[in-house]
Design a protein around this motif. Sequence first.
Motif, PDB file in Angstrom:
ATOM      1  N   VAL A 153      42.794  28.798  12.852  1.00  8.82           N
ATOM      2  CA  VAL A 153      42.037  29.962  12.401  1.00  8.82           C
ATOM      3  C   VAL A 153      42.942  30.974  11.744  1.00  8.82           C
ATOM      4  CG1 VAL A 153      40.299  29.621  14.180  1.00  8.82           C
ATOM      5  CG2 VAL A 153      42.227  31.148  14.630  1.00  8.82           C
ATOM      6  N   ASP A 154      42.326  31.776  10.846  1.00  4.51           N
ATOM      7  CA  ASP A 154      43.078  32.837  10.182  1.00  4.51           C
ATOM      8  C   ASP A 154      43.067  34.092  11.056  1.00  4.51           C
ATOM      9  OD1 ASP A 154      40.541  33.944   9.933  1.00  4.51           O
ATOM     10  OD2 ASP A 154      40.326  33.449   7.803  1.00  4.51           O
ATOM     11  N   GLY A 157      39.958  34.958  12.720  1.00  3.68           N
ATOM     12  CA  GLY A 157      39.420  34.004  13.679  1.00  3.68           C
ATOM     13  C   GLY A 157      38.513  32.954  13.078  1.00  3.68           C
ATOM     14  N   LYS A 158      38.516  32.769  11.750  1.00  2.00           N
ATOM     15  CA  LYS A 158      37.632  31.796  11.111  1.00  2.00           C
ATOM     16  C   LYS A 158      38.415  30.588  10.635  1.00  2.00           C
ATOM     17  CE  LYS A 158      34.027  31.341   7.600  1.00  2.00           C
ATOM     18  NZ  LYS A 158      33.274  32.020   6.528  1.00  2.00           N
ATOM     19  N   SER A 159      37.841  29.408  10.888  1.00  2.00           N
ATOM     20  CA  SER A 159      38.493  28.165  10.483  1.00  2.00           C
ATOM     21  C   SER A 159      38.133  27.831   9.046  1.00  2.00           C
ATOM     22  CB  SER A 159      38.028  27.018  11.382  1.00  2.00           C
ATOM     23  OG  SER A 159      36.705  26.622  11.030  1.00  2.00           O
ATOM     24  N   SER A 205      31.793  25.430   9.446  1.00  2.00           N
ATOM     25  CA  SER A 205      32.999  26.192   9.759  1.00  2.00           C
ATOM     26  C   SER A 205      32.788  26.814  11.143  1.00  2.00           C
ATOM     27  CB  SER A 205      33.278  27.274   8.707  1.00  2.00           C
ATOM     28  OG  SER A 205      32.231  28.219   8.669  1.00  2.00           O
ATOM     29  N   SER A 218      46.947  25.780  15.861  1.00  2.00           N
ATOM     30  CA  SER A 218      45.827  26.704  15.711  1.00  2.00           C
ATOM     31  C   SER A 218      45.294  26.582  14.288  1.00  2.00           C
ATOM     32  CB  SER A 218      46.269  28.138  15.984  1.00  2.00           C
ATOM     33  OG  SER A 218      45.177  29.023  15.846  1.00  2.00           O
ATOM     34  N   ALA A 236      33.875  30.042  13.794  1.00  2.00           N
ATOM     35  CA  ALA A 236      34.392  31.411  13.859  1.00  2.00           C
ATOM     36  C   ALA A 236      34.572  31.805  15.324  1.00  2.00           C
ATOM     37  CB  ALA A 236      33.444  32.372  13.153  1.00  2.00           C
ATOM     38  N   ALA A 247      41.934  27.426  18.480  1.00  2.00           N
ATOM     39  CA  ALA A 247      42.324  28.803  18.184  1.00  2.00           C
ATOM     40  C   ALA A 247      43.362  29.249  19.201  1.00  2.00           C
ATOM     41  CB  ALA A 247      41.117  29.725  18.231  1.00  2.00           C
TER      42      ALA A 247
END
Length: 693
Positions: free
Chosen positions: A531-532, A535-537, A506, A529, A508, A553
């Motif tokens: 990421v949440d 900022g993590k995928s 993953s 994009s 970040a 991102a």
Amino acid sequence: MQAVKTRRRVGFLMMAIAVLMASFVVVAPRASANHAPSTACDTGEDDNSYSSFTFYYDTNGDGTPDGVVSGTNKLGTGNEYCDNGQFKKNETYLPALGGQVHVSCSEIFGSSPPGYATNGRHPIEGTSDPRIISYQIQKFNGTRLIQTCGETFEPASITVVKQTDPVTASPFDFSLTGTIPPTPSSGGGSFGDTVSIAGNGGSKIWSNLDAGSYALAESALASEYEFASVSCVATGVGSTYSYAGPSASINLVGGTDVTCTFTNEADVELIPAYVTVLPGTCQWIDDQSVTRVSFDVDEGAKLTIKSKTGDAEFGPYIADGFVDVPPGEYEWIAVPDPGYEIASSETGTFEAISCEVPKDTVTVSVDLGPCTWDDGESLTAVIGSMDPTGKAVIVIEGEGSLTFDGQSISVPPGSYVWSASVVDSETYVLEGTSGGNFTTEACPPLGSIGDRVWHDLNANGIQDEGEPGVEGVQVSLLVDGGVIATDVSDADGNYLFEDLADGEYSVAFTITDPWVATIADAGADGVDSDVDADGKSPAVVLAIGENNLTVDAGLVLPSTITVEKVTEPAAEEAFTFTGDIEGILSDGESASSTVLPGTYSVIESPTEGWALVDITCDAGGSGDVATATATYTVASGDNITCTYTNTNVGSIIIAKATDTPTTDTFTFAIGGDTFELDSGESVELDLPSGIYT
């Protein structure tokens, strides 16, 4: 010891008698008679013959002579005489004892006159029942010794032993009867003795019995048991026995012991019980060499373990368990409780050996670590495990040695042999594996993960043309939540992680103020994009040799929309606003809201006595006085302010009059509004302060 002393005394007397041609008596402990016939007397002896006699007796019954009488008697009718080669005497007068002694050579030779016992314990009338334990009678014709007869009494016993199948502790009754009393008596006759002994293994002994005939019978049996068998054995020579049902007839000879075993059986269904004994290996416990013996003992069984030397016994055990025994030879015995039978072996033996002095153990192993690429070369880590560390050497053939726990060597693809040895063989010994082989393969092709961090100007989550990259954003690569690599986005917002093995990862992105993440998954991979808000995928599963350059991102800068209030003239009147900014404002006040790029609106509610005359906005904003609405079209990072201006409201009355009546309609315009009036009509208009025409 008493019997030995007595025989020595008798021997001395025999020697004296032989030399002096005088009376002689053999002395022995009080016991049963052993009649040993002497040579038959000569026939044809005349009545002028006489006898010399000596009697030793035991007054207190302790087996030791404490009195003696002797004398001579004229042989003849009424005294001693010879009949068919046997001495006979009806009565011999013993003045020193104060009574008559019922004894004669005929008794010694086994022929008892009617009315007299032959047990050697002959009562003497008028005395406190002394017992003669040995005597001798000699016959003389003048001075010539013609015949000698005598008797010494020796101990005898009868023992009864009880055996039952199945085992029981219930009692069984036995009786012993005989024609000779085993205890002092004032006269002859018979005796009977009845005893009760416990089942299986119980016993009873009658000792110090006189020679004679006895009957041993089982008179009462425990409930549910029946007589099965009886068998007797004798120690010594001469005793005989026979059986008739649950009884034994015994002809007991002095100096012998007869043991009879009575066996009884019960017709009951026994519950099987199993006993297993498993001696283990030698081991050191608390600095002692012991063998751990495990055992399984069913209900209804007891297990005892004994050393063959008899100096150690363990148990009895009635349940599963173990015991640590010292070196030696052992036997074990399993016995059932009543109602049970041992269905396995009832006994066995084993040997507990002595261990060698123990050494500290060292365990080693070799494990393969990860395969990595180093300047284009595939290398696999070989990791040594060692406990305790530093006490052995692990040699990887052709590559080197490992001397402590966790040490590793990287080797290229190939087949290898390893071996281990302790560094101090006096103190340590290897336990378990001491060598082996392994093969390493070339590392699989490596892949990569990467793409771009960009400024999403319109916050639509899509990389639109012309939207720039964001430089300086830290990007981390994670496996199982742990960071394994980091990178920083370049001037174009690009980042890249290379030389990655297949597996799950993953990514970040570290988002710093004032940036925030744009919406995720708004389009296809590679342009949206991923990421949440943190900022993590999501998980990125990388295949062997795969290059995944679609993890992006999008970032946006927060925007601000503001509404300001102005009144002419200045006043403290409150005005209400609704929409994306809500609040109550007076002259000179403002309200703001931080928003992402998008379209927003604010509406001013009407206020009595005031008229909205103007809405002015910064670039990106617009106002509609008629609807009292301000509209904000916000891009990333915008700050847009709209100002609402209100003035006081006044009244103008307009009336229409004509000189002559008419039906014509007249049109008026004021303040941008138009309206019509007929002759004679009027209208009142509320207008903001100002000059109107």
